[in-house]
Design a protein around this motif. Structure first.
Motif, PDB file in Angstrom:
ATOM      1  N   VAL A  52       0.481  -1.185  -0.127  1.00  0.00           N
ATOM      2  CA  VAL A  52      -0.138  -0.066   0.040  1.00  0.00           C
ATOM      3  C   VAL A  52       0.902   1.239   0.087  1.00  0.00           C
ATOM      4  O   VAL A  52       0.537   2.136  -0.576  1.00  0.00           O
ATOM      5  N   GLU A  53       1.936   1.382   0.622  1.00  0.00           N
ATOM      6  CA  GLU A  53       2.916   2.439   0.699  1.00  0.00           C
ATOM      7  C   GLU A  53       3.704   2.626  -0.585  1.00  0.00           C
ATOM      8  O   GLU A  53       3.801   3.701  -1.092  1.00  0.00           O
ATOM      9  N   ARG A  54       3.873   1.594  -1.073  1.00  0.00           N
ATOM     10  CA  ARG A  54       4.550   1.856  -2.578  1.00  0.00           C
ATOM     11  C   ARG A  54       3.874   2.176  -3.808  1.00  0.00           C
ATOM     12  O   ARG A  54       3.937   2.704  -4.626  1.00  0.00           O
ATOM     13  N   GLU A  55       2.557   1.688  -3.398  1.00  0.00           N
ATOM     14  CA  GLU A  55       1.243   1.735  -4.748  1.00  0.00           C
ATOM     15  C   GLU A  55       1.087   3.406  -4.847  1.00  0.00           C
ATOM     16  O   GLU A  55       0.404   4.007  -3.865  1.00  0.00           O
ATOM     17  N   PRO A  56       1.388   4.226  -5.761  1.00  0.00           N
ATOM     18  CA  PRO A  56       0.963   5.423  -5.897  1.00  0.00           C
ATOM     19  C   PRO A  56      -0.508   5.895  -5.699  1.00  0.00           C
ATOM     20  O   PRO A  56      -0.878   7.071  -5.300  1.00  0.00           O
ATOM     21  N   GLY A  57      -1.532   5.114  -6.162  1.00  0.00           N
ATOM     22  CA  GLY A  57      -2.799   5.210  -6.088  1.00  0.00           C
ATOM     23  C   GLY A  57      -3.441   5.020  -4.712  1.00  0.00           C
ATOM     24  O   GLY A  57      -4.753   5.159  -4.601  1.00  0.00           O
TER      25      GLY A  57
END
Length: 167
Positions: free
Chosen positions: A10-15
């Motif tokens: 979740v932290e890495r996912e830009p959306g």
């Protein structure tokens, strides 16, 4: 570890917004909610525990007798001191000081699988620490909310709870 890996994703996912992550689960999933809120206190904005286990030893001692040996085979026998030490260490009730996120706890008062005392323990412990905890108790329900009025009220409350804490 799976929950931690998901939170890393979740932290890495830009959306996705890692500041507004909620967790919801029932029965063993309710245990996962409580354990996750304690293990990753800064990474959840809210959680909803439905008929979950807060304390493995008391769950095993208080679940209906006909279920006890089956659950001991799954979770370990709390009467064995070595097993009990592990169960105590991982039980959310013993890590309640770490829980920071607002929590909605929902339980049926006549639950034969996970006794309502599990909900009462976590609600009481969080309230003693001035934690934000909402409690939905359907006195005439069991391990789920089968009566339409209770089910409708529960889902309306869940939507409102997460709206207040995630949006």
């Amino acid at each position: 570890e799976d929950i931690g890996s998901f939170l890393d994703f979740v932290e890495r996912e830009p959306g996705l917004d890692a500041e507004r992550v909620g967790i919801h689960g029932g029965s063993y999933g309710g245990f996962v909610v409580l354990a996750s809120l304690a293990r990753f206190p800064e990474r959840f904005a809210a959680g909803c525990d439905v008929v979950g286990i807060a304390n493995i030893p008391t769950f095993l001692q208080n679940t209906r007798r006909y279920r006890r040996d089956l659950r001991r085979a799954e979770y370990g026998d709390e009467r064995d001191p070595v097993v009990r030490e592990v169960q105590d260490r991982i039980s959310p009730i013993n890590n309640v000081d770490s829980i920071r996120a607002p929590l909605l706890v929902a339980h049926g008062g006549n639950d034969p699988r996970v006794p309502v005392s599990e909900a009462e323990q976590i609600v009481s412990a969080l309230r003693e620490r001035d934690g934000e905890v909402w409690y939905f108790l359907a006195g005439e329900e069991g391990h789920s909310f089968r009566k339409r009025g209770n089910r409708d009220a529960f889902y309306e409350l869940v939507a409102y709870f997460f709206e207040q804490h995630l949006l």
